[in-house]
Structures are given as C-alpha cells and as structure tokens.
Write an enzyme that holds these catalytic residues in place. Sequence first.
Site, PDB file in Angstrom:
ATOM      1  N   GLY A   5      15.804  41.341  52.135  1.00 27.90           N
ATOM      2  CA  GLY A   5      14.951  41.332  50.946  1.00 27.90           C
ATOM      3  C   GLY A   5      15.285  40.133  50.085  1.00 27.90           C
ATOM      4  CG  LEU A   6      13.249  39.376  46.301  1.00 25.56           C
ATOM      5  CD1 LEU A   6      12.949  39.734  44.855  1.00 25.56           C
ATOM      6  CD2 LEU A   6      12.622  38.034  46.646  1.00 25.56           C
ATOM      7  CB  SER A  48       2.370  46.509  37.978  1.00 24.85           C
ATOM      8  OG  SER A  48       3.092  45.733  37.046  1.00 24.85           O
ATOM      9  NE  ARG A  89      10.046  49.480  34.874  1.00 18.55           N
ATOM     10  CZ  ARG A  89      10.205  48.718  35.939  1.00 18.55           C
ATOM     11  NH1 ARG A  89      11.231  48.890  36.727  1.00 18.55           N
ATOM     12  NH2 ARG A  89       9.321  47.783  36.211  1.00 18.55           N
ATOM     13  NE  ARG A 110      15.054  47.431  38.410  1.00 19.93           N
ATOM     14  CZ  ARG A 110      13.737  47.191  38.334  1.00 19.93           C
ATOM     15  NH1 ARG A 110      13.277  46.213  37.584  1.00 19.93           N
ATOM     16  NH2 ARG A 110      12.886  47.922  39.015  1.00 19.93           N
TER      17      ARG A 110
END
Lengths: 253, 639
Positions: B44-45, B286, B332, B437
């Site tokens: 992944g990243l 999103s 969030r 996060r």
Amino acid sequence: MNFKLKVWRQQNENTAGQFRDYEAINIPAEASFLEMLDIVNEGLIARQEEPIAFDSDCREGICGMCSLVVNGIAHGPGKAKTTCQLYMRRFQDGETIWIEPFRAAAFPIVKDLIVDRSAFDRIIQAGGYITARTGSAPDANSIPIGKTVADLAMEAAACIGCGACAAACPNSSAMLFVAAKISHLGLLPQGQPERTSRVRNMVRTMDALGFGSCTNHYECEAVCPAEISATFISRLNRDYAVASIREGLAARG
Amino acid sequence: MTTQLDARIPSGPLADKWTKHRAESKLVNPNNKRKFDILVVGSGLAGASAAASLAELGYHVKCFCFQDSARRAHSIAAQGGINAAKNYQNDGDSVFRLFYDTIKGGDFRSREANVYRLAEVSANIIDQCVAQGVPFAREYGGLLANRSFGGAQVSRTFYARGQTGQQLLLGAYQALSDQINMGGVKMFPRSELLDLVIVDGHAKGIVVRDLKTGEISSFPGDAVVLATGGYGNVFYLSTNARGCNVSATYRAYKRGAFFANPCYTQIHPTCIPVGGPYQSKLTLMSESLRNDGRVWVPKNKGESRRPDQIPEAERDYYLERKYPSFGNLAPRDIASRSAKEVCDEGRGVGPGGLGVYLDFAESIRRLGEQTIRERYGNLFDIYHNITGENAYQVPMRIYPAVHYTMGGLWVDYNLMSNVPGLHVLGEANFSDHGANRLGASALMQGLADGYFVIPCTIANYLATQLGKKVSPDRPEFRAVEEEVRGRVKKLLSIKGKRSATSFHQELGLLVWEQCGMARSRDGLKDALQKIGPLREEFWENLNVLGGQQELNQSLEQAGRVADFLEFAELMCLDALEREESCGGHFRVEYQTEEGEAVRNDKDFCHVTAWQYTGPDSKPVANIEPLVFENVKLAQRSYK
C-alpha cells in the site's frame, strides 16, 4: 429473488474447464453480484462442495481486483461499473446468468473465475512511470499545470487496471490500458523527458506479452469501469509513431 | 515482568528533533547497502513507497502482497485527500498548526515527536507526488487546489477528485514498478505472510504462503518491514477491503512484538447504512462531503414523512447545534457518536432507524448542481448505484462504520518495534494518530513513513548488522515453517460444519456491539467471556474444503479469521483496562453530562503496549508514558 447460474469451473491453468449449473436461492435484490456469489458459496460449503473461486477485494469499484464476464459482458451489464458494483436488482427474477472469467491469451486462468493479470504489471514496469527519486522533487507549485490539462490527465489516470478492456476486445488488445497511462503521464510537463522511451517500451512489452492489436471495435471503452475514452488510443498511436520515427532517424544517424 | 519502553525520541526542541536525528543517524555506505536484503510486507502507500525508496538507495528489496498486483492494496480506496502544511491558501497554516490539530484530534494520546515529524515532512510528500505525476486538483491558473477537512479550520487537504488514495498509490506503485524494472525490488504478489522468523532475538525472515500454488516457504532478510494495514475487519463489516486482516501484525505480536493501543478504532461517520445480513462490506462516503452537506435528523421520534416534506423548523442539524464552530466538520469520533446518539433516541432515518441525513439541497441552491457534481460526482454515483437513490434530489442516508484502526504494533522514533530489525509502517503501527485520526491524515502518514522516515531510520539498525547475515539454513527457519504447515494442516483437517465466514460474522457482531462506538465495563466483560468459546468452536467445527497445494480462498480466509478470533480478545481487554474515554475509545462510564468524552490524564496518559505471554496467559501491559512538552492537555472542544 432466484437465479439459475451457469458458472465456469476450472481446477487450474492446466486442466480443461466447463460450465456447471448452480441455483441461487433467496437472494435479496439489494445484494451485490459478488454478495450473491458469497451466498451461493456458503450453500456449497454447507453441502461439502468446493466454493467458486473468484477475485475481489475493495468491493467498491476502485481496486480493480474483481473480474467476471457476466452474460457475455466484462463486468456485466450497465455502464461504468466493476462487477462488485453490479446489483441483483438489475436482473429478472428467475433469470439464467452466465458467469465466466476474463478471457485473453495474456490472462491465463488460475482457477475457476480467477485470472492472472500480471501482464499488466509488466507493461507498467516497462515504462509506465516518471522517474523521480524520492527527496529530489522541487516545490509542488513550481510547475503550474492548467486545469484543463490536469483534468484530462486525471481522466486518463483514473484507470483501475482491471483488464476488462482486454477481456472485451475481440483481439484481446490492451491498447486502452496502455493509452490511459501514456496519456496520463504524457499530458503532464513532468512526463515529457521520458515520453518517447516510455511509449516505445510499453507498446513493445504489450505486444511481446501476447495482447492483440487495436482494430477500432470500441468494446474496451464500452466496458471500462473508469470510463476511459478510446480517444486516448489516438494519442497513444501518435506518440508511438513519433517515437518510432525518432528511433528510425537515430538509427540512420 | 513489564518492559521499560524506550521510544528513542531525540533530545532538543521539538522543531529541531527530526533534523537533528537525521544528522545523527547512522549511515550505511553505498557498497554496504548492496549487501542488505530488506523484506517489505504490504504494497500500500507505506509499503510501496518504502520498497521503492529503499531500492533507490541501493538496498535489495523483496516486496510481498496478498493481492494479485501491488496496485490493488487498500490504500487505493481512500477518497478524500491528503493533508500537508503547505499554507498555499495563505490561511494561517503551518507545521505547528498541523501538528497541533493532529495531536488534539488524536485526543492527546499520541507521541509529540512523531506527530511533529509527520507534519514536517508532509510538504515534501506533496512535492514528491507531483514530481511523479499525481494529478492533484488544480485551480485555473495552474496551481494546486485545496479543500478543508474534519478537525481543521484551514484548507490544507490536497485531492485528486474523490480518488486521492488511488492516485497516490498509483504514484507509489509506479515508483515501485520502476525499481522492479531496475532490479532493485523483487515483487511477490499473491503471497501472504503467515509468520515471522526470529533469530537470536532479531527479526530475520518471514514465512510466506504462495496463494497460487499453496507452497509455504521462508525468506531470510537483514530487516523486516511490515506495512500490512489495520485490523478493522475484526468487526467483519467495515469499509476495509475484504482481504484486509490482522494476521501479519498479530503473528509478529505472538513472536514478541508489542501491540499498542488495540482499542483505538475509528468509526467513520459517513458510510452507507447496513442493508442486511447478506452484506459483505460497508461503503464509505468521503468525509469531504461534509464540506457541503448538512447532517440532520427529524426533531420528532418515529418521523414517517419524506425528508423533503419535513419543514426546516422540525429538523435537527445536530452537529451545527452542538458544535457551532466546527459544525458539520466536527472530528470523526464526535460526528459518529452524535449519529449513534440521535439514532438511539429513536430519531434515526431509513430502514431500522440506523441512519441520518446528509443533505446537499442548500449547497446545490448556493453553488449550483454542476459545482456539486464536479466536487463529488463519483461519490454521488457510488451512492446511487448502491442504494438506487439520487442524492442530488433526496438527502443521502449515512451511518457510522468501522474505517481505520489507530492501534498497531508499537514502534520507536525509528519506526522499529521492540523486536530489533522489525520495522512497522503506516496503519500497521500505532504511532501518529493517538486515539482518533483526522481525515486526510492516513495517506499522509503512510507516505511519510515510506518515503521519508524509514529510508533514513532503517540505517540505524542495519549499520549494526554488517557481517551478521543470517544463514537460511538456521534451524529457526525450518521450525517456523513446520509450525505454519502444521497450522494450515489443522485448519484443513477439522472438517466441521461451519464456514470461516459464519464465525467471522458472529465475532464481528459481538465486537461491534460491545467494543464499537460505545463501550462499557459489563459489555466488554461479556465479550471477553464469549470470544473464547467461539474460538474453541472454530477449532472444532470449522469447515474448510479443498487442499493446501492449490489456490484455496476458504483456507486463506480461515487463517485470517483464526487470528481475528485471538486478536479480538486483546482489543476488548485493552478497551476494558483503559478506564477513560478518549477519541474513538468511548467508555460510557466516563462522559460528561452532555455526553462528551472524559479523559483521565492522571492515570492513562500513556501508550499500552501489550506483550504476548502464551496461549492461556494474560498478556502483560507495558507502558510508555506520553510526555507533552509543547502542548497543553485540554479537553477537546469543537464547540
């Protein structure tokens, strides 16, 4: 909803495959196509039959891992979607559904509906990048890129690498896939230094891997989940012609 | 016996630590780099950027992923964007502000030095990605565009439509492909890590199953880099890809690596609500949608009118009401908990009352449908495809879903775990996000770790390993391989009645109920009592068909579920023992009268790093105190 399924089963690359019949019973209309297969597989496991092997991962249309031909169409009926985004409400109750793997000479079958698409990785490895050593980049705003060009590059860059284009093409051509990357990078100023070598190496690798030529069927564009336009193929042809001429001139000295 | 954890944080002022550390880090000279083999697990990243950057430096890299191509790792699904302290908008952003927002967003449960470094290198990430050809959104004049995101009052998020993760991953994948072409990286797709090999206390190899042939083999290396993502799928339903799993990090935990803060899980507020038991995953919408969408529920319980029939006066825009300064852009954890609250009150919308509206009507009136289409068109399409509803005309229905896990393997400032040689990057480590996060920070962390941190810090370990190459003939390799083979054989030989999926679903529902958005002492104890028996049943009544020497998806899944069944216990134990509410960890016993989280800085301002002590013994809780020298601990306020 209930469906009759005709599913391609094949133990591995070296054995012959065949269609087998399955029943999909009590499928909610809101279920996705792959969730329908999950339900069928749970039934098979309960009956001690090996489940149908198929690829999927993100199940939201972006990873490019799912790869089914449904009723003869790569990713199934409907525009601009991957198999995982196909929902059962699109089918008629009682319908017979044919399910096959992506078929192309360069995508050998691994098992049942799973194919090996590593040929696409090899095409990218041949030149589908801009060489930019980590840490050496200039400030991101030092190269302005007009919104129109940036947007067009983004349209090409949206390719998810699923392989539906090659699976749908009567010639199993990978031109749309290659054109998308060539256009994404070739449109940007950062992509200019390697533009010629990139197109030469990618196209030649594509040919060597057994993908066919483009004869303008436009089947690729019709099934592409990312709606990559076939006009990018013209750009690819132009870039490749220029690269070949340059190579020819260089050879003559 | 608890172990004293040394995070190896460089001394000196916060803003100078990373520069100082780079200057003082050991170097491996180019001739010696060629002598080192680094095993990178995950593409992944974090994994792809690390593999590519390490190979550029001259190390020999082997990179493994379970997908059929490195390009399919789950980073690809990230939609909204990537934060960077560029201050291109001239709106007062700075490295310190990004650092502070991230520390505060994480509810003061992350390590200052790591977070500051993250903010510091964020600007380099954008430069690097643009150089690779990542087509970020731009203004008409050709300069980069930004948007704002939850938990911040500046616009520092760079984006590529709603496909930022895809474009960043393709950038890293292409850099990786370049290095594969150059011979610096050898790539092993469809390969799953099943165990870690420890030799003389150091991580010196991995055992991998080739998912195509079933062959189990070991790979020796001078260092191991795990970039294997998070464990959100312990809840069965999450926004993670189907294949995401905890196995690599959990196997490492069982080999001695400490697992830090497993109870920190992030529930994303804007996902498409659950449809039914057939559902295999949840789809994220999103968070960027909250820039232009307004979240509301009816004021009345059991409202049956269509949303457009409900007059303004009878709507409760609860985020705007409760958090006037951040409104719909509240972080969030807060947005998720508020959604749960209004649904628990009986004011939820849609089937089962588990949903809230995300309404674009006002933005469409203000900006026009075309602008909204340009900003979020693909998200509206996804929504339409899944629900059959047109969100340009009726409000979206959304509900929180498990999305990201802040917990992970404990690492020091060099991103090395307590097991020498074992490095952990991206979501797989615990380091930067504390208990929550912020949006657009996962991509930032993955790439910071891979492009800029590990290429420098891994030398601190490798420089000590010259001339200490471990022979693949060491008995440790054979021993672990045999253990792995035995385990696979066991999974195949149970021949019971239940599929791995059915166990996974049952486990997921249990932890979602008791260790999800709200946790209680009794609920967690209940979960802890039930997980053991479920695991026992798994090992007695599992049904895996097919064999080992072939592609066998049921077997792959069974192995992952087996690890989730053990890991879930660790997560619940951590949640039980952390007697406070912070970020995504909300304990109902610790809240204000208004339902806000109450931290306990006196007793819990620390990282809990769990140490495995055997199958039937309680793990040991090792403590890393969190020391804040540059920010003042405060109750988070977004009001």
